[in-house]
Design a protein around this motif. Structure first.
Motif, PDB file in Angstrom:
ATOM      1  N   VAL A   7      43.119  46.194  40.622  1.00 31.39           N
ATOM      2  CA  VAL A   7      43.597  44.810  40.646  1.00 31.39           C
ATOM      3  C   VAL A   7      44.787  44.694  39.701  1.00 31.39           C
ATOM      4  CG1 VAL A   7      41.301  43.902  41.152  1.00 31.39           C
ATOM      5  CG2 VAL A   7      42.072  44.043  38.778  1.00 31.39           C
ATOM      6  N   VAL A  41      43.205  37.664  37.720  1.00 31.52           N
ATOM      7  CA  VAL A  41      43.728  38.860  38.382  1.00 31.52           C
ATOM      8  C   VAL A  41      43.947  38.560  39.863  1.00 31.52           C
ATOM      9  CG1 VAL A  41      42.649  40.475  36.769  1.00 31.52           C
ATOM     10  CG2 VAL A  41      41.392  39.732  38.809  1.00 31.52           C
ATOM     11  N   GLU A  42      44.552  39.503  40.558  1.00 34.21           N
ATOM     12  CA  GLU A  42      44.749  39.394  41.999  1.00 34.21           C
ATOM     13  C   GLU A  42      44.479  40.755  42.626  1.00 34.21           C
ATOM     14  OE1 GLU A  42      49.519  39.880  42.470  1.00 34.21           O
ATOM     15  OE2 GLU A  42      48.855  38.052  41.421  1.00 34.21           O
ATOM     16  N   VAL A  43      43.977  40.726  43.879  1.00 35.63           N
ATOM     17  CA  VAL A  43      43.581  41.968  44.531  1.00 35.63           C
ATOM     18  C   VAL A  43      44.010  41.935  45.999  1.00 35.63           C
ATOM     19  CG1 VAL A  43      41.278  41.035  45.024  1.00 35.63           C
ATOM     20  CG2 VAL A  43      41.632  43.505  45.035  1.00 35.63           C
ATOM     21  N   PHE A  48      40.038  44.965  48.928  1.00 35.57           N
ATOM     22  CA  PHE A  48      38.802  44.284  48.538  1.00 35.57           C
ATOM     23  C   PHE A  48      37.770  44.354  49.647  1.00 35.57           C
ATOM     24  CE2 PHE A  48      36.082  40.528  48.556  1.00 35.57           C
ATOM     25  CZ  PHE A  48      35.451  40.690  47.331  1.00 35.57           C
TER      26      PHE A  48
END
Length: 211
Positions: A7, A41-43, A48
Motif C-alpha cells: 500500500v 493509505v491507498e491500495v 486488494f
C-alpha cells in the motif's frame, strides 16, 4: 504462507480527493492500532481483491508501507450498496505479542456425505468468537458432520480448535453449531391425506403420458 500486500501512504484526503482515487481504481484505506494515530493509505483495487480472496478477515497480512512491514488483518470492507465495488478498507495493525479477539467462520465438513439419509442439515452457528496471538489465528474452524444423527446436534465444543491450547474459545461451548432432521411430509389439506411431494409429481407425469 505469508500473505503480502503493498500500500502507499495517502495524502489525498476529503470526499473529492477520495472520489478521484476511486476513479483511478485506487481504494482509500486506513491502518489503525490501539493507542496509535490512524494512518491513511491507498491500495490498488486489483491487488486488494486478490489478497482479500485468500485472506478474508481472519488471515494475517504483511502490509508493506514504504520500507516498513506492518502485520495486519482486514477488519472491515465497505462496499457500494448497489454496485458492490469496494469503497474503503480498514486494516487493524497487530502486535505479535498481544492476543486479539475476533470472529472466525465455521466450516461444516462432509456435509454431502452424511450417513443418515434422507436428512436435512441446518447450520445454526456460522462463526465462533476466539482469542489468540496473531500467529495462531486460524483461517477457519471446522467440524465434521458425517456421523451426525437426528437426536444429538454438533456443539461448539466439537469444533476442531476446542483442544488447541493456543486458542481460547469465547463462545459458549454448549451452543449448538448444527443439527440434523428428517425431511418433512407435505399434507394435502383438500384430501386430508399425507403424501410426499415427489409422489404427487410422479402421478401427474404418468397422467400426461397416458394422454
Amino acid at each position: 504462507m505469508n500473505i503480502k500486500l503493498t500500500v502507499d501512504t495517502r495524502t489525498r484526503i476529503g470526499s473529492n480527493e477520495v472520489k478521484k482515487l476511486r476513479d483511478d481504481n485506487i481504494i482509500p484505506a486506513v491502518i489503525y492500532s490501539r493507542g496509535e494515530e490512524t494512518r491513511h493509505v491507498e491500495v490498488d483495487n486489483i491487488d486488494f481483491a486478490k489478497v482479500y480472496k485468500i485472506a478474508g478477515t481472519t488471515s494475517m497480512i504483511d502490509l508493506k508501507v514504504g520500507e516498513e512491514i506492518v502485520p495486519v488483518i482486514i477488519k472491515e470492507v465497505q462496499r457500494h450498496p448497489v454496485k458492490g465495488e469496494v469503497l474503503h478498507v480498514d486494516f487493524q495493525a497487530l502486535k505479535m505479542d498481544e492476543k486479539i479477539k475476533m470472529s472466525v467462520p465455521i466450516i461444516l465438513l462432509n456435509r454431502d456425505n452424511i450417513k443418515r439419509q434422507p436428512s436435512v442439515l441446518l447450520q445454526i452457528l456460522d462463526q465462533v468468537d476466539i482469542e489468540c496471538l496473531p500467529m495462531d489465528i486460524p483461517q477457519s474452524v471446522e467440524i465434521d458432520v458425517k456421523d451426525i444423527d437426528f437426536t444429538v446436534p454438533k456443539f461448539v465444543k466439537d469444533l476442531n480448535i476446542a483442544n488447541n491450547e493456543n486458542i481460547t474459545i469465547l463462545t459458549d461451548l454448549e451452543l449448538p453449531v448444527c443439527s440434523l432432521s428428517e425431511p418433512t411430509i407435505e399434507v394435502d389439506e383438500d384430501e386430508g391425506t399425507e403424501e410426499a411431494t415427489v409422489h404427487v409429481e410422479t402421478a401427474n407425469i404418468d397422467t400426461e403420458n397416458k394422454e
